[in-house]
Design a protein around this motif. Sequence first.
Motif, mmCIF file in Angstrom:
data_model
loop_
_atom_site.group_PDB
_atom_site.id
_atom_site.type_symbol
_atom_site.label_atom_id
_atom_site.label_comp_id
_atom_site.label_asym_id
_atom_site.label_seq_id
_atom_site.Cartn_x
_atom_site.Cartn_y
_atom_site.Cartn_z
ATOM 1 N N VAL A 125 1.016 -1.039 0.078
ATOM 2 C CA VAL A 125 0.717 -0.186 0.132
ATOM 3 C C VAL A 125 0.854 1.269 0.043
ATOM 4 O O VAL A 125 1.764 1.516 0.856
ATOM 5 N N VAL A 126 0.923 2.174 -0.988
ATOM 6 C CA VAL A 126 0.976 3.384 -0.955
ATOM 7 C C VAL A 126 0.689 4.661 0.003
ATOM 8 O O VAL A 126 -0.783 4.558 -0.521
ATOM 9 N N PRO A 127 1.502 5.038 1.001
ATOM 10 C CA PRO A 127 0.652 5.448 2.037
ATOM 11 C C PRO A 127 0.806 7.338 0.841
ATOM 12 O O PRO A 127 1.045 7.274 0.010
ATOM 13 N N PRO A 128 -0.525 8.106 1.702
ATOM 14 C CA PRO A 128 -1.239 9.526 0.758
ATOM 15 C C PRO A 128 0.362 10.151 1.533
ATOM 16 O O PRO A 128 0.718 10.398 2.580
ATOM 17 N N GLY A 129 0.758 11.153 0.717
ATOM 18 C CA GLY A 129 1.879 12.592 1.343
ATOM 19 C C GLY A 129 2.493 12.631 -0.285
ATOM 20 O O GLY A 129 2.746 12.075 -0.816
ATOM 21 N N ASN A 130 3.490 13.870 0.229
ATOM 22 C CA ASN A 130 3.998 14.698 -0.414
ATOM 23 C C ASN A 130 5.144 13.195 -1.219
ATOM 24 O O ASN A 130 5.708 12.662 0.179
ATOM 25 N N THR A 131 5.980 13.124 -2.028
ATOM 26 C CA THR A 131 6.722 11.920 -2.984
ATOM 27 C C THR A 131 7.701 13.115 -3.074
ATOM 28 O O THR A 131 8.876 12.010 -2.932
ATOM 29 N N GLY A 132 8.123 13.819 -2.611
ATOM 30 C CA GLY A 132 8.731 14.846 -3.272
ATOM 31 C C GLY A 132 9.471 14.721 -4.763
ATOM 32 O O GLY A 132 10.496 15.459 -5.284
ATOM 33 N N LEU A 133 8.853 14.414 -5.657
ATOM 34 C CA LEU A 133 8.703 14.501 -7.114
ATOM 35 C C LEU A 133 8.142 15.203 -7.615
ATOM 36 O O LEU A 133 7.691 16.422 -7.549
ATOM 37 N N ASP A 134 8.723 15.689 -8.945
ATOM 38 C CA ASP A 134 8.823 17.344 -9.654
ATOM 39 C C ASP A 134 6.942 16.789 -10.474
ATOM 40 O O ASP A 134 7.079 15.122 -10.970
ATOM 41 N N PRO A 135 6.834 17.767 -10.912
ATOM 42 C CA PRO A 135 5.598 17.248 -11.408
ATOM 43 C C PRO A 135 5.603 16.757 -13.132
ATOM 44 O O PRO A 135 4.335 16.494 -13.299
ATOM 45 N N SER A 136 6.756 16.652 -13.305
ATOM 46 C CA SER A 136 7.373 15.464 -14.433
ATOM 47 C C SER A 136 7.077 14.279 -14.169
ATOM 48 O O SER A 136 6.763 13.572 -15.035
ATOM 49 N N GLN A 137 7.209 13.908 -13.097
ATOM 50 C CA GLN A 137 6.614 12.121 -13.230
ATOM 51 C C GLN A 137 5.229 12.034 -12.750
ATOM 52 O O GLN A 137 5.556 10.824 -12.673
ATOM 53 N N THR A 138 4.431 13.088 -12.887
ATOM 54 C CA THR A 138 3.231 12.243 -12.524
ATOM 55 C C THR A 138 2.550 11.032 -13.940
ATOM 56 O O THR A 138 1.637 10.811 -13.803
ATOM 57 N N SER A 139 3.063 10.896 -14.487
ATOM 58 C CA SER A 139 2.768 9.817 -15.468
ATOM 59 C C SER A 139 3.215 8.975 -14.989
ATOM 60 O O SER A 139 1.879 8.083 -14.712
ATOM 61 N N PHE A 140 3.674 8.117 -14.066
ATOM 62 C CA PHE A 140 3.795 7.141 -13.472
ATOM 63 C C PHE A 140 2.812 7.004 -12.457
ATOM 64 O O PHE A 140 1.735 5.637 -12.717
ATOM 65 N N PHE A 141 2.329 7.819 -11.772
ATOM 66 C CA PHE A 141 1.515 7.666 -10.855
ATOM 67 C C PHE A 141 -0.563 8.075 -11.908
ATOM 68 O O PHE A 141 -0.916 6.956 -11.763
#
Length: 319
Positions: A125-141
């Motif tokens: 389970v991936v917990p909610p919260g800040n991932t520290g990744l920049d907006p360009s990484q949203t494709s993974f999500f």
Amino acid sequence: MTVKLSKAEKKVVYDKKLCSLLDEHTRVLIAVADNVGSNQLQNIRKGLRGDSIVLMGKNTLIRRCIRIHADKTGNKNYLNLLPLLVGNVGLIFTKGDLKEVSEEVAKYKVGAPARVGLVAPIDVVVPPGNTGLDPSQTSFFQVLNIPTKINKGTVEIITPVELIKKGEKVGSSEAALLAKLGIRPFSYGLVILSVYENGSVFSPEVLDLTEEDLIEKFAAGVSMVTSLSLAVSYPTLAAAPHMFINAYKNVLAVAIATEYTFPQAEKVKEYLKDPSKFAVAAPVVAAEAGAAPAAEPAEEKKEEPAEESDDDMGFSLFD
């Protein structure tokens, strides 16, 4: 200069080592070694050094050595290990306490990343919260249907997401995402599969049983035997006290209903003929809580004797 041994010579050395361990030990833990690295296994060996020895090897070679040892010594007990030698397993020979050795082995678990193709031993389970990744990484999500939002220039997961279910294989997208988040969801180590002791093989859960658990299970078994014995009228040691009491009640009922008597029934008959005797025998607490109506007039008429009896029995109301 060290001399390299041939495969045949290595098998002979291994056979001698295993036969020696079989001669010296009567307790063996069978452990699964899936995804356990060499360094981790070396640390386990160091932790168990002193009273336990970890032996790994090919299952076919171990089976062969055990059969040869059984034929030579006549000790067939270790043949019970043969059905357990399936998969990537190892043998832990020990002279120490089985529970303590099992707990020591469980300490050496190492976190591991989710590699592609691995079967997940637990839910991830991936917990909610800040991932520290920049907006360009949203494709993974987006590929994994994980709801996110941009917060202060970084990607933030809104709700907890069950990324991988137990028993499923890890995909490339899941593995990449967990690596980017720095999550090592799995932990691996030697897992005790079965326990061998003096020819008996049992589950490791047995090691967790306490004396209280054994007493409770024994009492439950005795209770079941007693109930069955009473139901079918078959005498057993557990049911004997209940049978005697039931027989006494039946004979007592006959004695009360007829003129037949016996020493154990005479006192009961006296109470039935003169209920006032209950006032002397019964505690005062029972009388106050609503004792037999016949006893109340006796207490009212004989107040002083009742008080004396209370004192004699240690239930004085004035203490």
